[in-house]
Structures are given as structure tokens and as C-alpha cells.
Enzyme design. Structure first.
Site, PDB file in Angstrom:
ATOM      1  N   TYR A   6       2.749  20.518  -5.128  1.00  3.78           N
ATOM      2  CA  TYR A   6       1.854  20.668  -6.273  1.00  3.78           C
ATOM      3  C   TYR A   6       0.824  19.535  -6.299  1.00  3.78           C
ATOM      4  CZ  TYR A   6       0.301  20.489 -11.150  1.00  3.78           C
ATOM      5  OH  TYR A   6      -0.454  20.422 -12.297  1.00  3.78           O
ATOM      6  N   GLY A  54      -5.296  27.221 -20.784  1.00  3.34           N
ATOM      7  CA  GLY A  54      -6.306  28.251 -20.556  1.00  3.34           C
ATOM      8  C   GLY A  54      -6.657  29.005 -21.823  1.00  3.34           C
ATOM      9  N   SER A  79      -5.738  32.474 -18.586  1.00  2.00           N
ATOM     10  CA  SER A  79      -6.011  32.091 -19.976  1.00  2.00           C
ATOM     11  C   SER A  79      -5.245  32.898 -21.013  1.00  2.00           C
ATOM     12  CB  SER A  79      -7.516  32.189 -20.252  1.00  2.00           C
ATOM     13  OG  SER A  79      -8.044  33.425 -19.829  1.00  2.00           O
TER      14      SER A  79
END
Length: 256
Positions: free
Chosen positions: A147, A20, A15
């Protein structure tokens, strides 16, 4: 509708920037006691200082790093598993090490933290766990198969954990962003911005329509737009939403 997180402790992994950071900022502004997490002590402290949050650095690529973070945070009411990586690479150029790196960070990090922190939520009778999926969980990108596979796993994990925690007061959901103007996206598109003289938003929209032509909004989302969905899923008002994959993909996934 007023979302009030007063008295709630929220850990948002990865974050220090992007989705985030936008999520951590929105939770903090709504009264939560937020813990910002990143790999570097310096960047984590800097990001936390901007929003009046706590900073706890930790590398979530290893079991040891996850265990240290879980021990440091103690009890949390909200866990947003946002930390993740994506590296475009052709399937035949992606070796075991690349697959393992994506798997450990994108999948096992959330698994380990959820396993460590969910029991206290269950004991308290209230909790929220969010997995950051992606539209790539359904539209597996040919240039990032590794991914896409990890994001599909995140969606599946969220659904399964929601079932495991049925009736406990703890909800588990995945949130599926589409193309988003995160820091990583801005870096990826920076050369095209310089080359064309167009704004970042214009270049991002061109990218979306070329690479995700099913997009209905026909542009990239902002990190704040994605954070809005995450924050709602963390709220008291979302108490009947669990085991869901919540799309904030701009309509990219072509299904009803």
C-alpha cells in the site's frame, strides 16, 4: 473566502462513502455538478441521491472499467482520484496478485482516468486533478508495504503530471491524509469499541498514538477535515498550487 464551483463538473471516484463521499458532498454544496462513482450501481445511486449528484458506477481495477467510466462522464473540469484499497498484510504473505491488485486500483486507475480526461481540460484552459496519497507514502507501514509503495507512486505521478501540464491552466496535486475516521477505519476499530466500551473517537485516538506516535493533533481526522483540503485544491483560489503534496495528516510526517 467563498469557494464557488458553479458551472464546474467534478468526478470523484470511490465516492459512495468515506473521504470520497465527504468530498463529493462538499463540492455539490458549493455548486459543482458532481458525479459520484462506485463499483455497485445500487450503492452509487444511493450515495448520489443523498447529495443531488449524478451516479455512474464502474470498476476502476481494469483498463476496460476506466475507459467505460471516462466515456460515460465525457468532459469534466475536476477529477478527484479517490478510489483506493488498503489491506494489512505481512510482506512475506503478500503475493504477486495482492501487489498487482493494489497497483491497478491505487495507481493505474488514476493514471488511466487522468490520461483520458486531462486533454479536454487542457483544451478548455482550466482543470483540477487530485491524487489521494497518504502519509504512508512517506511513512511506509511495515504491515502494508504494498500500500505504501502505491501511495508513493501516486505522489510521484501527481508531481510529474503537474510538470507535463505546466502552463495549461490545469493543476495537479496530491493530498496526504493521515489516520482518518473513514468507514473502513470504523469497521477496523469496531471490535475494540465493543471490547473497551470507549467511544469510536477515543479508540481511534488510542490507535493513532500507538501506531502513529508522531501525530501532533493526537487523534484521527474526520473525513470532512480531509475533504476540506481536497475541495480547496480543486478551487479557483488554489490556482498557484500545483505539483504539491498537501498534507492533512495531523502532523504525522515528522518533517518541515
Amino acid at each position: 473566502m467563498k469557494l464557488d464551483f458553479t458551472g464546474k463538473v467534478a468526478l470523484v471516484t470511490g465516492s459512495t462513502k468515506g473521504i470520497g463521499f465527504a468530498t463529493a458532498k462538499a463540492l455539490a454544496e458549493s455548486g459543482a455538478d458532481v458525479i459520484v462513482n462506485g463499483r455497485s450501481e445500487e450503492t452509487t445511486s444511493a450515495a448520489a441521491g443523498k447529495i443531488g449528484a449524478r451516479a455512474i458506477a464502474g470498476d476502476l481495477a481494469t483498463a476496460e472499467g476506466c475507459a467505460m467510466l471516462a466515456k460515460s462522464v465525457g468532459h469534466v473540469d475536476i477529477l478527484v482520484n479517490n478510489a483506493g484499497i488498503f489491506v494489512p498484510a505481512d510482506f512475506f504473505a503478500s503475493d504477486d496478485e495482492e501487489w498487482e491488485r493494489h497497483w491497478q486500483i491505487n495507481v493505474m486507475g488514476p493514471v488511466r482516468l487522468s490520461r483520458a480526461l486531462a486533454p479536454a481540460m487542457v483544451e478548455k484552459g482550466w482543470g483540477r486533478i487530485i491524487l489521494l496519497g497518504s502519509e504512508s507514502a512517506f511513512n511506509i507501514p511495515a504491515d502494508m508495504i504494498h500500500y505504501g509503495v502505491t501511495k508513493t507512486a501516486d505522489v510521484s505521478f501527481a508531481r510529474g503530471l503537474a510538470k507535463r501540464l505546466a502552463g495549461t491552466g490545469v493543476t495537479v496535486n496530491s493530498v496526504l491524509p493521515g489516520p482518518t475516521l473513514s468507514d473502513g477505519a470504523e469497521e477496523m476499530l469496531s471490535q475494540e469499541v465493543k471490547k473497551t466500551g470507549k467511544s469510536l473517537e477515543e479508540v481511534a485516538a488510542d490507535f493513532v498514538m500507538k501506531n502513529r506516535p508522531s501525530s501532533i493533533i493526537q487523534r484521527a481526522a474526520t473525513v470532512e477535515e480531509v475533504a476540506n483540503m481536497i475541495v480547496y485544491a480543486c478551487s479557483e483560489q488554489a490556482s498557484a498550487t500545483t505539483g504539491a503534496s498537501l498534507r492533512v495528516d495531523g502532523g504525522v510526517v515528522d518533517s518541515i
